[in-house]
Design a protein around this motif. Structure first.
Motif, PDB file in Angstrom:
ATOM      1  N   ALA A 515       0.838  -1.208   0.000  1.00  0.00           N
ATOM      2  CA  ALA A 515       0.000   0.000   0.000  1.00  0.00           C
ATOM      3  C   ALA A 515       0.866   1.248   0.000  1.00  0.00           C
ATOM      4  O   ALA A 515       0.598   2.219  -0.729  1.00  0.00           O
ATOM      5  N   ILE A 516       1.932   1.223   0.792  1.00  0.00           N
ATOM      6  CA  ILE A 516       2.848   2.368   0.876  1.00  0.00           C
ATOM      7  C   ILE A 516       3.614   2.548  -0.429  1.00  0.00           C
ATOM      8  O   ILE A 516       3.871   3.683  -0.866  1.00  0.00           O
ATOM      9  N   PHE A 517       3.948   1.441  -1.071  1.00  0.00           N
ATOM     10  CA  PHE A 517       4.666   1.509  -2.355  1.00  0.00           C
ATOM     11  C   PHE A 517       3.848   2.299  -3.375  1.00  0.00           C
ATOM     12  O   PHE A 517       4.381   3.115  -4.136  1.00  0.00           O
ATOM     13  N   TYR A 518       2.533   2.060  -3.394  1.00  0.00           N
ATOM     14  CA  TYR A 518       1.687   2.734  -4.381  1.00  0.00           C
ATOM     15  C   TYR A 518       1.202   4.096  -3.903  1.00  0.00           C
ATOM     16  O   TYR A 518       0.748   4.906  -4.709  1.00  0.00           O
ATOM     17  N   GLN A 519       1.278   4.364  -2.590  1.00  0.00           N
ATOM     18  CA  GLN A 519       0.945   5.694  -2.064  1.00  0.00           C
ATOM     19  C   GLN A 519       1.920   6.012  -0.932  1.00  0.00           C
ATOM     20  O   GLN A 519       1.646   5.715   0.238  1.00  0.00           O
ATOM     21  N   PRO A 520       3.053   6.626  -1.243  1.00  0.00           N
ATOM     22  CA  PRO A 520       4.126   6.821  -0.255  1.00  0.00           C
ATOM     23  C   PRO A 520       3.734   7.658   0.960  1.00  0.00           C
ATOM     24  O   PRO A 520       4.412   7.595   1.985  1.00  0.00           O
ATOM     25  N   ASP A 521       2.664   8.462   0.873  1.00  0.00           N
ATOM     26  CA  ASP A 521       2.264   9.279   2.025  1.00  0.00           C
ATOM     27  C   ASP A 521       1.060   8.687   2.760  1.00  0.00           C
ATOM     28  O   ASP A 521       0.341   9.389   3.474  1.00  0.00           O
ATOM     29  N   TYR A 523      -0.312   7.498   5.536  1.00  0.00           N
ATOM     30  CA  TYR A 523       0.106   7.455   6.939  1.00  0.00           C
ATOM     31  C   TYR A 523      -0.609   6.355   7.727  1.00  0.00           C
ATOM     32  O   TYR A 523      -0.038   5.755   8.640  1.00  0.00           O
ATOM     33  N   ASN A 524      -1.881   6.048   7.384  1.00  0.00           N
ATOM     34  CA  ASN A 524      -2.567   4.960   8.087  1.00  0.00           C
ATOM     35  C   ASN A 524      -1.907   3.616   7.816  1.00  0.00           C
ATOM     36  O   ASN A 524      -1.892   2.732   8.687  1.00  0.00           O
ATOM     37  N   ALA A 525      -1.379   3.445   6.610  1.00  0.00           N
ATOM     38  CA  ALA A 525      -0.680   2.192   6.292  1.00  0.00           C
ATOM     39  C   ALA A 525       0.614   2.091   7.098  1.00  0.00           C
ATOM     40  O   ALA A 525       0.960   1.012   7.596  1.00  0.00           O
ATOM     41  N   SER A 545       8.397   2.903  11.447  1.00  0.00           N
ATOM     42  CA  SER A 545       7.137   3.001  10.713  1.00  0.00           C
ATOM     43  C   SER A 545       6.231   4.070  11.327  1.00  0.00           C
ATOM     44  O   SER A 545       5.608   4.862  10.608  1.00  0.00           O
ATOM     45  N   TYR A 546       6.187   4.124  12.659  1.00  0.00           N
ATOM     46  CA  TYR A 546       5.413   5.187  13.312  1.00  0.00           C
ATOM     47  C   TYR A 546       6.004   6.563  12.995  1.00  0.00           C
ATOM     48  O   TYR A 546       5.267   7.546  12.851  1.00  0.00           O
ATOM     49  N   ASP A 547       7.338   6.635  12.868  1.00  0.00           N
ATOM     50  CA  ASP A 547       7.984   7.906  12.503  1.00  0.00           C
ATOM     51  C   ASP A 547       7.464   8.407  11.162  1.00  0.00           C
ATOM     52  O   ASP A 547       7.204   9.607  10.986  1.00  0.00           O
ATOM     53  N   MET A 548       7.312   7.476  10.198  1.00  0.00           N
ATOM     54  CA  MET A 548       6.827   7.871   8.872  1.00  0.00           C
ATOM     55  C   MET A 548       5.364   8.307   8.936  1.00  0.00           C
ATOM     56  O   MET A 548       4.968   9.267   8.256  1.00  0.00           O
ATOM     57  N   ALA A 549       4.565   7.620   9.749  1.00  0.00           N
ATOM     58  CA  ALA A 549       3.162   8.026   9.902  1.00  0.00           C
ATOM     59  C   ALA A 549       3.088   9.443  10.454  1.00  0.00           C
ATOM     60  O   ALA A 549       2.294  10.276   9.985  1.00  0.00           O
ATOM     61  N   ILE A 550       3.948   9.745  11.446  1.00  0.00           N
ATOM     62  CA  ILE A 550       3.964  11.074  12.064  1.00  0.00           C
ATOM     63  C   ILE A 550       4.518  12.121  11.105  1.00  0.00           C
ATOM     64  O   ILE A 550       4.067  13.275  11.099  1.00  0.00           O
ATOM     65  N   LYS A 553       1.619  12.932   9.073  1.00  0.00           N
ATOM     66  CA  LYS A 553       0.497  13.445   9.873  1.00  0.00           C
ATOM     67  C   LYS A 553       1.011  13.717  11.285  1.00  0.00           C
ATOM     68  O   LYS A 553       0.874  12.884  12.183  1.00  0.00           O
ATOM     69  N   PRO A 554       1.612  14.877  11.487  1.00  0.00           N
ATOM     70  CA  PRO A 554       2.235  15.180  12.787  1.00  0.00           C
ATOM     71  C   PRO A 554       1.252  15.138  13.956  1.00  0.00           C
ATOM     72  O   PRO A 554       1.632  14.788  15.070  1.00  0.00           O
ATOM     73  N   ASP A 555      -0.010  15.497  13.724  1.00  0.00           N
ATOM     74  CA  ASP A 555      -1.003  15.506  14.803  1.00  0.00           C
ATOM     75  C   ASP A 555      -1.757  14.171  14.831  1.00  0.00           C
ATOM     76  O   ASP A 555      -2.981  14.124  14.773  1.00  0.00           O
ATOM     77  N   PHE A 556      -1.010  13.102  14.943  1.00  0.00           N
ATOM     78  CA  PHE A 556      -1.552  11.743  14.892  1.00  0.00           C
ATOM     79  C   PHE A 556      -1.330  11.120  16.270  1.00  0.00           C
ATOM     80  O   PHE A 556      -0.334  10.444  16.522  1.00  0.00           O
ATOM     81  N   PRO A 557      -2.279  11.315  17.206  1.00  0.00           N
ATOM     82  CA  PRO A 557      -2.029  10.878  18.589  1.00  0.00           C
ATOM     83  C   PRO A 557      -1.837   9.368  18.717  1.00  0.00           C
ATOM     84  O   PRO A 557      -1.033   8.907  19.540  1.00  0.00           O
TER      85      PRO A 557
END
Length: 750
Positions: A515-521, A523-525, A545-550, A553-557
């Protein structure tokens, strides 16, 4: 050398019996029952008459041929049965006498004595010939049973008329020596009208259309018969499944069309597919034209209208365009449905009618093409290839006949919403979603996938099935979406969600990576990938992986919270607290983060501060009637490294605090077994930990399984090379502990 047995699509009666058996699907129970009824008719006075009902191309002749060969092969029936198999179209039977003559000739066409006696009948008057033919037939049958096989019984009855049918009934009743196996495209007045002579004589046996799974089975058997091993393997791939779906769309469940299309399924090159396909359509056109001859003029008009129309139509639309009343239209459509020409589909309050076999529209449409644009080719390309495949082929083939039709197919793919059923389905899906009617929502999504079947439609279906916890079905829907559009990141994401709920964590992680390969941003993946990696014990990778999600989406509690708990599992408590505090700053009411913060404080031996925090969090969960989301692992992981003299009081506190949520402690206790067996914990400390828990919880029912697992973990730590320690647990319990300890098997450790 490849074996190439002949498979007769239109006259399977000419096929080798073994080949007929090898490609037979779905109807084994029917075949066995028909054989049993014939056998009983031969061996007892009871005579059965069976009528196989199915539209043209549904496999009636295949079934009859197979039953014929099975009966003929029964050694104990050879001296007790005669078989007369009439031709498929016996147009010359216009009286009972002519039926008798056809039966006599079919019994043994090579016996000169019988043929000579038949010839003598033509010298008599019709009345005399009829009596003599009946006597001759009775004489030839003797004390045996006649199995009369006749196809298209409706046409035969039409030729016989009421008088001929009355004579046939009298013969069957008086002679008591005949059993009939017949076929017809539908039930007709001659067998279902109470005022007809042979009403109630036949037991109808209805043939069902092939399902997608049965179609795949049929195609695999055909490929196996021809020793096409590559095709057998191809049919199991996503592209192979997509091709079968295309044939399903074109064939409308008709087995004959599946057999015909078996030759085309593995042709990857469009260039090698187009010309053979056009030749096939040219060969099939007379077949479909002949089927039109069976219809009344109004029925032909309706079929022609549906051929010209791309999408299903309502009764009102058909009546308006054909200038006939709605009542007449409804009546004619009912007959067309019974004859197997149209399908009806109800969506909400609307009913839509369409040709049962889209291939019929394509073939009949060939005769109308005049402008150099072959609409049937556009329809075929849209059915055969996904939108992504069409786009790729359009870019590769830059000019000429094929390019022109690829371009038109792409254009039509983009305006598919013209189908009125699509808009109705989408409205109903939204309404059901808003009302929380999941079962109804799924029902309308399934209609949408049948009508339009885009990758996104399959994603909608997977999402709804996931919410209904129909995990295996949701996985199939995801795979269908990916067969259409391999780069559908939402399909990969939902696939990962399904696999995670099935505890298939490695496959789950792989799906999120796709999923990330086809959509690099996506964040839920990244976030869900982190969860999967934690389940696999890969905490550092999970943090990345959590670093990339943040990052996206920095405001991702939730990501901040999970990043913190991953640090805590590595005993990096200060980093963990920093992450949790950021999660709480983003959402001060985020109870999961508040729970994580309390657990980490307790795990850090900040017991007074942590105890107040955890009690407050647990009260919040109780007030909202929610299950506690943590598993107390972080507390127990830290407690295991703390002063053992405090264990009894602190474990007692935990048991009391978590009394409303005991599974949080029991799950945490099992998870903490991984640290228990590590070299950081001495055997003495591990034994004391084990004994303390047993002393405090051995009378609590919910702790019995965790205590057994804890005991086995201790024994494994003490005797890692002794496989007998695992015999203390059932197979399922071993799997639970094996996963908790992070070991691949129950074999001795290195």
């Amino acid at each position: 050398m490849m074996k190439s047995p002949t498979i007769f699509s239109f006259t399977p009666s000419l096929m080798n019996p073994a080949d007929l058996e090898s490609i037979f699907v779905q109807r084994e129970a029917i075949a066995a029952d028909l054989v049993d009824r014939i056998r009983e008719s031969v061996l007892t006075p009871t005579k059965h008459h069976s009528l196989i009902i199915g539209a043209r191309g549904m496999g009636k002749t295949h079934l009859v041929s197979l039953v014929y060969h099975r009966v003929q092969a029964m050694a104990d029936l050879k001296e007790r049965i005669l078989i007369a198999w009439l031709r498929e179209e016996e147009w010359g039977i216009t009286s009972f006498l002519k039926l008798l003559l056809r039966i006599l000739r079919a019994i043994d066409p090579l016996d000169p004595a019988i043929q000579q006696r038949i010839e003598a009948l033509y010298e008599l008057s019709p009345a005399e010939a009829e009596q003599s033919a009946m006597s001759l037939l009775t004489e030839i049958i003797g004390d045996r049973t006649l199995l009369l096989i006749t196809e298209n019984l409706d046409d035969l009855f039409k030729g016989l008329g009421d008088r001929g049918q009355q004579q046939l009934r009298a013969f069957l009743q008086n002679s008591g020596c005949c059993t009939i196996l017949a076929t017809a495209p539908r039930l007709f007045n001659g067998v279902q009208s109470r005022n007809k002579p042979l009403y109630g004589f036949f037991r109808p046996v209805r043939l069902q259309e092939l399902t997608a799974a049965e179609a795949v089975q049929l195609l695999i058997r055909i490929a196996s018969l021809r020793e096409q091993t590559e095709l057998v393997d191809f049919l199991k791939t996503p592209m192979g499944k997509a091709r079968v779906q295309a044939v399903e769309h074109l064939a409308g469940g008709n087995p004959r069309i599946y057999v015909i299309f078996a030759e085309f399924l593995s042709r990857e090159s469009l260039e090698e597919l187009v010309q053979p396909f056009m030749a096939l359509l040219d060969a099939l056109t007379p077949y479909y034209q002949s089927r039109m001859q069976y219809l009344s003029s109004q029925q032909r008009e309706i079929v022609e209208f549906l051929c010209d129309r791309k999408y299903p139509a309502t009764v009102k639309d058909i009546a308006q365009r054909c200038f006939i009343t709605s009542q007449t239209t409804s009546s004619q459509l009912k007959e067309l449905k019974e004859k197997g020409y149209v399908n009806v589909e109800s969506i909400g309050r609307e009913s839509f009618y369409a040709l049962k076999e889209p291939l019929m529209r394509i073939c009949l449409g060939m005769k109308k093409e005049r402008d150099g644009t072959l609409k049937f080719m556009v329809d075929f390309l849209r059915a055969w290839y996904s939108k992504d495949e069409l786009d790729m082929l359009h870019q590769r083939i830059s000019d000429g006949f094929v390019h022109k039709h690829l371009e038109l197919a792409l254009q039509e793919s983009n305006i598919n919403e013209k189908d009125p059923r699509v808009a109705i389905c989408l409205d109903l899906i939204k309404s059901c979603y808003d009302l929380g009617l999941l079962d109804d929502e799924l029902q309308y999504i399934q209609k949408l996938t049948t009508i339009r079947g885009t990758g996104e439609d399959w994603v909608k279906q997977a999402s709804c099935q996931l919410r209904l916890e129909q995990l295996k079905e949701a996985l199939i829907s995801c795979d269908n979406a990916l067969a259409i559009e391999i780069g559908n990141c939402n399909a990969w994401y939902l696939r990962g969600c399904c696999l995670g709920m099935l505890n298939r964590y490695k496959e789950e992680a792989t799906s999120y990576i796709q999923a990330i390969f086809y959509q690099p941003d996506f964040y839920n993946a990244y976030y869900n990938l982190g969860i999967a990696l934690v389940s696999l014990g890969h905490y550092e990778e999970a943090i990345s992986s959590y670093d990339m999600a943040i990052r996206f989406k920095p405001d991702f509690p939730q990501a901040w919270n999970n990043r913190g708990t991953a640090f805590a599992r590595l005993d990096h408590y200060e980093d963990a607290l920093t992450c949790i505090e950021k999660a709480i700053k983003i959402d001060p009411n985020y109870v999961d983060a508040l729970g994580s913060q309390a657990e980490i404080l307790l795990g850090m031996n900040r017991w007074n501060e942590g105890s107040e925090a955890i009690k407050n969090v647990l009260n919040l969960f109780q007030k909202t009637n929610k299950s506690y989301s943590g598993d107390a692992y972080l507390i127990l992981n830290g407690l295991l490294s703390q002063d053992s003299s405090q264990w009894q009081s602190r474990i007692t506190d935990l048991i009391n605090w978590f009394d409303p949520f005991p599974t949080a402690v029991t799950n945490g206790l099992v998870s903490a077994c991984k640290k228990l067996i590590s070299p950081l914990i001495s055997d003495t400390t591990a034994t004391l930990w084990h004994d303390t828990w047993h002393e405090l919880t051995h009378q609590l029912p919910e702790y019995q399984l965790p205590l057994r697992l804890l005991t086995t973990a201790l024994h494994y730590k003490q005797k890692p090379d002794d496989p007998r320690v695992w015999m203390e647990l059932s197979i399922e319990e071993r799997k639970i502990l094996q996963q908790a300890l992070g070991i691949d098997s129950v074999a001795p450790r290195d």
